[in-house]
Design an enzyme around this catalytic site. Structure first.
Site, PDB file in Angstrom:
ATOM      1  N   PRO A 135     -68.497  -3.859  10.081  1.00 27.86           N
ATOM      2  CA  PRO A 135     -69.491  -4.870   9.744  1.00 27.86           C
ATOM      3  C   PRO A 135     -69.403  -5.391   8.314  1.00 27.86           C
ATOM      4  CG  PRO A 135     -70.501  -2.697   9.931  1.00 27.86           C
ATOM      5  CD  PRO A 135     -69.104  -2.580  10.462  1.00 27.86           C
ATOM      6  N   ASN A 136     -69.603  -6.694   8.210  1.00 27.21           N
ATOM      7  CA  ASN A 136     -69.681  -7.430   6.941  1.00 27.21           C
ATOM      8  C   ASN A 136     -68.326  -7.623   6.252  1.00 27.21           C
ATOM      9  OD1 ASN A 136     -72.598  -7.696   7.020  1.00 27.21           O
ATOM     10  ND2 ASN A 136     -72.657  -5.496   6.637  1.00 27.21           N
ATOM     11  N   ARG A 154     -68.406 -11.535  -0.593  1.00 26.20           N
ATOM     12  CA  ARG A 154     -69.380 -10.445  -0.556  1.00 26.20           C
ATOM     13  C   ARG A 154     -69.213  -9.541  -1.781  1.00 26.20           C
ATOM     14  NH1 ARG A 154     -68.896  -5.059   3.229  1.00 26.20           N
ATOM     15  NH2 ARG A 154     -70.897  -4.149   2.665  1.00 26.20           N
ATOM     16  N   TYR A 187     -66.105  -5.403  -4.139  1.00 28.51           N
ATOM     17  CA  TYR A 187     -65.069  -5.453  -3.101  1.00 28.51           C
ATOM     18  C   TYR A 187     -63.874  -6.330  -3.450  1.00 28.51           C
ATOM     19  CZ  TYR A 187     -68.716  -3.175  -0.388  1.00 28.51           C
ATOM     20  OH  TYR A 187     -69.664  -2.284   0.041  1.00 28.51           O
ATOM     21  N   ASN A 232     -61.443   0.671   8.450  1.00 25.52           N
ATOM     22  CA  ASN A 232     -62.540   0.524   7.497  1.00 25.52           C
ATOM     23  C   ASN A 232     -63.780   0.256   8.338  1.00 25.52           C
ATOM     24  OD1 ASN A 232     -64.430  -0.006   5.578  1.00 25.52           O
ATOM     25  ND2 ASN A 232     -63.160  -1.415   4.379  1.00 25.52           N
ATOM     26  N   ALA A 265     -70.297   0.143   6.889  1.00 28.22           N
ATOM     27  CA  ALA A 265     -71.461   1.030   6.840  1.00 28.22           C
ATOM     28  C   ALA A 265     -71.552   1.967   8.045  1.00 28.22           C
ATOM     29  CB  ALA A 265     -72.729   0.196   6.725  1.00 28.22           C
ATOM     30  N   GLU A 280     -58.820   6.633   7.452  1.00 23.88           N
ATOM     31  CA  GLU A 280     -60.071   6.012   6.978  1.00 23.88           C
ATOM     32  C   GLU A 280     -59.798   5.317   5.650  1.00 23.88           C
ATOM     33  OE1 GLU A 280     -63.094   8.955   6.246  1.00 23.88           O
ATOM     34  OE2 GLU A 280     -64.502   7.475   5.433  1.00 23.88           O
ATOM     35  N   HIS A 331     -61.436   2.646   2.508  1.00 27.94           N
ATOM     36  CA  HIS A 331     -62.525   1.904   1.869  1.00 27.94           C
ATOM     37  C   HIS A 331     -61.978   1.176   0.651  1.00 27.94           C
ATOM     38  CE1 HIS A 331     -65.380   3.976   4.394  1.00 27.94           C
ATOM     39  NE2 HIS A 331     -64.749   5.101   4.093  1.00 27.94           N
ATOM     40  N   ARG A 389     -70.942   5.641  -5.537  1.00 26.95           N
ATOM     41  CA  ARG A 389     -72.000   4.666  -5.273  1.00 26.95           C
ATOM     42  C   ARG A 389     -73.276   5.391  -4.806  1.00 26.95           C
ATOM     43  NH1 ARG A 389     -69.640   0.133  -1.608  1.00 26.95           N
ATOM     44  NH2 ARG A 389     -71.581  -0.867  -2.292  1.00 26.95           N
TER      45      ARG A 389
END
Ligand code: DQA
Length: 144
Positions: free
Chosen positions: A11-12, A19, A24, A76, A79, A100, A102, A109
């Site tokens: 998502p996103n 964004r 990012y 990725n 969330a 995985e 990111h 964070r």
């Protein structure tokens, strides 16, 4: 036959480029796809990059990765990383190795990002290098 690496984005991530660029970066998902395709071609691999804002699509694509079969999945999960037991189950259910990825370093964070539901079933994790995280994951996937 050319080995395929699935690159699945949650998502996103369709909004990459605009964004929160301070977190990012400025590369769009299309930019990242282009970089991965160039590198994959040089390594004799094919890339199948997809994005969805829907958890079920990611699960279906993980199943498809095994059925095809893909050599590996770079994931990725956005969330969903922090929430999805369904993704944990899907990764556990397939034999295809999942890396995985990111862009940011979730451990640097908010505390809710410190938990990854999928790390325990991922082959490995690469985070914190922006778009380069994907290229590093591709290098790792090629050597599996
Ligand atoms: C992310 C980190 C997640 O915490 C966040 O929800 C994302 C992007 C990353 O690539 O840094 O959507 O997975």
């Amino acid at each position: 036959m050319t080995d395929t690496i699935f690159v699945l984005n949650g998502p996103n991530l369709n909004l990459l480029g605009t964004r929160e660029p301070e977190i990012y970066g400025h590369d769009t998902l299309d930019d990242i796809a282009g970089q991965l395709e160039d590198r994959a071609q040089a390594m004799g691999l094919a890339i199948d990059l997809r994005q969805s804002n829907h958890e079920g699509h990611l699960i279906d694509w993980l199943h498809e990765a095994q059925a095809l079969p893909a050599k590996a999945v770079i994931l990725n999960a956005g969330a969903f990383t922090h929430t999805s037991i369904a993704l944990y189950d899907a990764i556990k259910a397939i034999r295809t190795p999942v890396i995985e990825v990111h862009l940011s370093n979730p451990h640097a964070r908010e505390t809710f990002r410190h938990i990854s539901r999928i790390s325990p079933v991922a082959h490995g994790t690469i985070s914190g290098f922006g778009a380069l995280s994907y290229l590093l994951a591709l290098e790792a996937a090629a050597r599996l």
